[in-house]
Scaffold this motif. Structure first.
Motif, PDB file in Angstrom:
ATOM      1  N   GLU A 185       7.172  18.269  -5.948  1.00 50.81           N
ATOM      2  CA  GLU A 185       8.340  18.562  -5.123  1.00 50.81           C
ATOM      3  C   GLU A 185       7.921  18.846  -3.676  1.00 50.81           C
ATOM      4  OE1 GLU A 185       7.649  19.866  -8.107  1.00 50.81           O
ATOM      5  OE2 GLU A 185       7.636  22.061  -8.077  1.00 50.81           O
ATOM      6  N   GLY A 186       6.776  19.493  -3.504  1.00 44.08           N
ATOM      7  CA  GLY A 186       6.309  19.799  -2.148  1.00 44.08           C
ATOM      8  C   GLY A 186       6.049  18.529  -1.346  1.00 44.08           C
ATOM      9  N   GLU A 187       5.417  17.558  -1.999  1.00 45.78           N
ATOM     10  CA  GLU A 187       5.128  16.301  -1.296  1.00 45.78           C
ATOM     11  C   GLU A 187       6.419  15.526  -1.013  1.00 45.78           C
ATOM     12  OE1 GLU A 187       0.489  15.580  -2.737  1.00 45.78           O
ATOM     13  OE2 GLU A 187       2.055  14.438  -3.733  1.00 45.78           O
ATOM     14  N   LEU A 188       7.367  15.594  -1.930  1.00 47.73           N
ATOM     15  CA  LEU A 188       8.641  14.904  -1.691  1.00 47.73           C
ATOM     16  C   LEU A 188       9.411  15.561  -0.545  1.00 47.73           C
ATOM     17  CD1 LEU A 188      10.670  12.741  -2.272  1.00 47.73           C
ATOM     18  CD2 LEU A 188      11.539  14.075  -4.213  1.00 47.73           C
ATOM     19  N   LYS A 189       9.350  16.886  -0.523  1.00 44.05           N
ATOM     20  CA  LYS A 189      10.026  17.628   0.550  1.00 44.05           C
ATOM     21  C   LYS A 189       9.465  17.219   1.919  1.00 44.05           C
ATOM     22  CE  LYS A 189      11.573  22.162  -0.426  1.00 44.05           C
ATOM     23  NZ  LYS A 189      11.098  23.520  -0.747  1.00 44.05           N
ATOM     24  N   LEU A 190       8.146  17.109   1.960  1.00 42.69           N
ATOM     25  CA  LEU A 190       7.477  16.700   3.194  1.00 42.69           C
ATOM     26  C   LEU A 190       8.005  15.341   3.667  1.00 42.69           C
ATOM     27  CD1 LEU A 190       4.986  17.655   4.896  1.00 42.69           C
ATOM     28  CD2 LEU A 190       3.602  16.174   3.439  1.00 42.69           C
ATOM     29  N   VAL A 215       0.836  -1.199   0.000  1.00 42.80           N
ATOM     30  CA  VAL A 215       0.000   0.000   0.000  1.00 42.80           C
ATOM     31  C   VAL A 215       0.875   1.255   0.000  1.00 42.80           C
ATOM     32  CG1 VAL A 215      -1.749   1.294   1.279  1.00 42.80           C
ATOM     33  CG2 VAL A 215      -1.860  -1.204   1.206  1.00 42.80           C
ATOM     34  N   PHE A 216       0.589   2.159  -0.937  1.00 37.47           N
ATOM     35  CA  PHE A 216       1.252   3.461  -1.003  1.00 37.47           C
ATOM     36  C   PHE A 216       0.178   4.524  -0.793  1.00 37.47           C
ATOM     37  CE2 PHE A 216       5.581   2.463  -2.459  1.00 37.47           C
ATOM     38  CZ  PHE A 216       5.427   1.119  -2.735  1.00 37.47           C
ATOM     39  N   TYR A 217       0.216   5.174   0.352  1.00 43.13           N
ATOM     40  CA  TYR A 217      -0.777   6.198   0.687  1.00 43.13           C
ATOM     41  C   TYR A 217      -0.640   7.401  -0.254  1.00 43.13           C
ATOM     42  CZ  TYR A 217      -2.703  10.174   3.283  1.00 43.13           C
ATOM     43  OH  TYR A 217      -3.373  11.317   3.632  1.00 43.13           O
ATOM     44  N   ALA A 218      -1.737   7.805  -0.874  1.00 42.05           N
ATOM     45  CA  ALA A 218      -1.733   8.967  -1.773  1.00 42.05           C
ATOM     46  C   ALA A 218      -1.729  10.239  -0.927  1.00 42.05           C
ATOM     47  CB  ALA A 218      -2.944   8.934  -2.704  1.00 42.05           C
ATOM     48  N   VAL A 219      -0.574  10.857  -0.846  1.00 39.91           N
ATOM     49  CA  VAL A 219      -0.340  11.958   0.092  1.00 39.91           C
ATOM     50  C   VAL A 219      -1.300  13.131  -0.117  1.00 39.91           C
ATOM     51  CG1 VAL A 219       1.374  13.723   0.738  1.00 39.91           C
ATOM     52  CG2 VAL A 219       2.063  11.323   0.497  1.00 39.91           C
ATOM     53  N   LYS A 220      -1.734  13.371  -1.355  1.00 41.73           N
ATOM     54  CA  LYS A 220      -2.581  14.542  -1.594  1.00 41.73           C
ATOM     55  C   LYS A 220      -3.896  14.512  -0.820  1.00 41.73           C
ATOM     56  CE  LYS A 220      -5.038  13.279  -5.947  1.00 41.73           C
ATOM     57  NZ  LYS A 220      -4.646  11.868  -6.132  1.00 41.73           N
ATOM     58  N   ALA A 221      -4.349  13.335  -0.400  1.00 38.05           N
ATOM     59  CA  ALA A 221      -5.615  13.257   0.337  1.00 38.05           C
ATOM     60  C   ALA A 221      -5.538  14.009   1.661  1.00 38.05           C
ATOM     61  CB  ALA A 221      -5.999  11.802   0.583  1.00 38.05           C
ATOM     62  N   ASN A 222      -4.410  13.899   2.334  1.00 35.43           N
ATOM     63  CA  ASN A 222      -4.195  14.652   3.570  1.00 35.43           C
ATOM     64  C   ASN A 222      -2.709  14.671   3.901  1.00 35.43           C
ATOM     65  OD1 ASN A 222      -3.965  15.684   6.202  1.00 35.43           O
ATOM     66  ND2 ASN A 222      -6.010  14.953   6.764  1.00 35.43           N
ATOM     67  N   ILE A 258       6.685   6.294  -4.442  1.00 43.04           N
ATOM     68  CA  ILE A 258       6.494   6.194  -5.891  1.00 43.04           C
ATOM     69  C   ILE A 258       5.748   7.450  -6.340  1.00 43.04           C
ATOM     70  CG2 ILE A 258       6.383   3.661  -5.865  1.00 43.04           C
ATOM     71  CD1 ILE A 258       3.323   3.898  -6.166  1.00 43.04           C
ATOM     72  N   SER A 259       5.788   7.714  -7.643  1.00 39.87           N
ATOM     73  CA  SER A 259       4.980   8.817  -8.157  1.00 39.87           C
ATOM     74  C   SER A 259       4.154   8.353  -9.339  1.00 39.87           C
ATOM     75  CB  SER A 259       5.849   9.994  -8.580  1.00 39.87           C
ATOM     76  OG  SER A 259       4.998  10.988  -9.145  1.00 39.87           O
ATOM     77  N   SER A 260       2.855   8.445  -9.200  1.00 39.66           N
ATOM     78  CA  SER A 260       1.957   8.034 -10.284  1.00 39.66           C
ATOM     79  C   SER A 260       1.365   9.225 -11.010  1.00 39.66           C
ATOM     80  CB  SER A 260       0.854   7.132  -9.729  1.00 39.66           C
ATOM     81  OG  SER A 260       1.426   5.978  -9.152  1.00 39.66           O
ATOM     82  N   GLU A 265       2.539   7.621  -2.150  1.00 41.18           N
ATOM     83  CA  GLU A 265       2.420   7.994  -3.566  1.00 41.18           C
ATOM     84  C   GLU A 265       2.369   9.512  -3.621  1.00 41.18           C
ATOM     85  OE1 GLU A 265       1.146   9.493  -7.072  1.00 41.18           O
ATOM     86  OE2 GLU A 265      -0.480   9.332  -5.591  1.00 41.18           O
ATOM     87  N   ILE A 266       3.277  10.099  -4.405  1.00 36.59           N
ATOM     88  CA  ILE A 266       3.378  11.559  -4.444  1.00 36.59           C
ATOM     89  C   ILE A 266       3.372  12.074  -5.885  1.00 36.59           C
ATOM     90  CG2 ILE A 266       4.640  11.673  -2.268  1.00 36.59           C
ATOM     91  CD1 ILE A 266       7.204  12.137  -3.933  1.00 36.59           C
TER      92      ILE A 266
END
Ligand SMILES: *Cc1c(COP(=O)(O)O)cnc(C)c1O
Length: 390
Positions: free
Chosen positions: A91-96, A63-70, A108-110, A87-88
């Motif tokens: 760049e902002g999500e990777l920085k986090l 499972v890869f949590y889709a970060v944009k949800a929260n 991963i990035s989809s 899942e990102i």
């Protein structure tokens, strides 16, 4: 601020939407004095429960949590502690994630179209699995991430999902096959296929047609000399907002059966849930800032609206509400529920039947943990609700 003990009109309907333990934890939190709304309460235990449930019924899955949800930092830390992948898209999500030291193997990035900045940052961080659906993107990845692992995004039917995504990304089977070979010729490593059935997908048979298409692509690729190993089934698992939905266990048992029928025994499966991990763990705490009768309608103004948290309400997501009421005022009325801004777009819901709250009283919005704060802006000077883990 109101320091009287608060009473809420909780009905069975509400505890069918969110679990009792989440709701009671939130109500207990609200016992404290000096509450300053708006804020979002997130139940840690619920996130934990969902994280352990998701993927359990699909063999060989991760499972890869889709970060944009929260993407709240405490939520991310919790997901990290639960050893989820991420899942990102940016760049902002990777920085986090890098700020808390998440290993690149768990990322991963989809996102099928990535910024140059993100590609460079992902390369230096060591992220190595990416989606794409164009030659142009394969060229970009070949330039910044030579040799990385790539999976092609297929378009699949999104009927029955309440937040369809299919029109933006994905290609048909023949094009997808071409793209796999194109990537290989560019020195990339084409490993698999992905799709997204649409967010809040309440029709479990959407996964059937998606898996049929993925299988057709898998076979074409193999015939022509590319052996795939990765099946990324995206997100889409639904949560309860106003009514019951098919549960994740049933969805996954169906998916697992289809995968066993169609794909090689050792296929690696990736699941990218966002909404289902965090959505029903969240309860918004908002205040009534005013009431008005305009024309034939009763208007209820609260301090969270379309711009600072409830963006999805304009796309068709409807929420369930719990109202703080005095004992005398429990008869129900029909309301037009709106946010605090002066924009007429800021309408959360119409024809909502609720008991009459007092101005200054609280309204709880259930299942508010996903795609709310991450969408929020400070438009018109209204603050973005803070997130508090309980
Ligand atoms: C948004 C997104 C997800 C998460 O979708 P949910 O419907 O929240 O589960 C997963 N994968 C990709 C590629 C996405 O864009």
């Amino acid at each position: 601020m109101n320091s009287m003990p608060k009473t809420f009109k909780v009905e069975k309907y509400h505890t069918d939407i969110v679990s009792k333990s989440t709701l009671f934890k939130a109500l207990k939190y609200l016992d404290r004095k000096n509450i300053e709304t708006p804020f979002l309460l997130m139940d840690r235990e619920k996130v934990k429960e969902k994280a352990s449930l998701i993927g359990q019924n699909i063999r060989n899955s991760k499972v890869f949590y889709a970060v944009k949800a929260n993407p709240d930092i405490e939520v991310i830390k919790l997901a990290d502690k639960l050893n989820m992948g991420f899942e990102i898209a940016s760049e902002g999500e990777l920085k986090l994630l890098s700020s808390i030291g998440v290993e690149p193997e768990r990322i991963i990035s989809s996102n099928p179209v990535k910024t140059f900045k993100f590609l460079k940052m992902a390369a230096s961080y060591g992220v190595s699995y990416f989606a794409y659906d164009s030659e142009d993107e394969a060229d970009k990845m070949a330039r910044f991430l030579p040799g990385c692992h790539v999976y092609v995004r297929l378009t699949v039917p999104n009927e029955g999902s309440e937040w369809p995504l299919s029109k933006k990304f994905g290609v048909e089977i023949d094009k997808a096959a071409e793209l796999l070979f194109y990537a290989r010729n560019k020195g990339l490593d084409p490993v698999g296929v992905t799709f997204h059935v649409g967010s809040q997908c309440t029709n479990m048979y959407n996964w059937n047609s998606a898996l049929d298409k993925a299988k057709a692509l898998w076979d074409i690729a193999e015939e022509k000399g590319i052996k795939l190993s990765l099946l990324n089934i995206g997100g889409g698992y639904p949560i309860k907002y106003t009514k019951n939905v098919v549960d994740v266990g049933a969805i996954e048992k169906n998916i697992d059966k289809l995968i066993r029928e169609k794909f090689p025994r050792d296929v690696k499966v990736i699941i990218e849930p966002g909404r289902a991990v965090v959505g029903d763990a969240g309860i918004f705490v908002t205040s009534v800032i005013g009431k008005a009768n305009r024309g034939d309608d009763n208007w209820l103004h609260i301090d969270v609206g379309v711009f600072n948290g409830l963006m999805e309400s304009v796309g068709g997501i409807k929420y369930s509400y719990i109202v703080e009421t005095s004992r005398q005022a429990r008869h129900k009325k029909k309301w037009t529920l709106v946010g605090p801004s002066c924009d007429s777009f800021d309408v959360i819901d119409k024809n909502v039947i609720l008991p009459e709250p007092e101005t200054g009283g609280l309204i709880l919005i259930l299942s508010g943990g996903a795609y709310t704060i991450s969408y929020a802006s400070e438009f018109n000077g209204f603050s973005i609700p803070k997130t508090i883990l309980i």
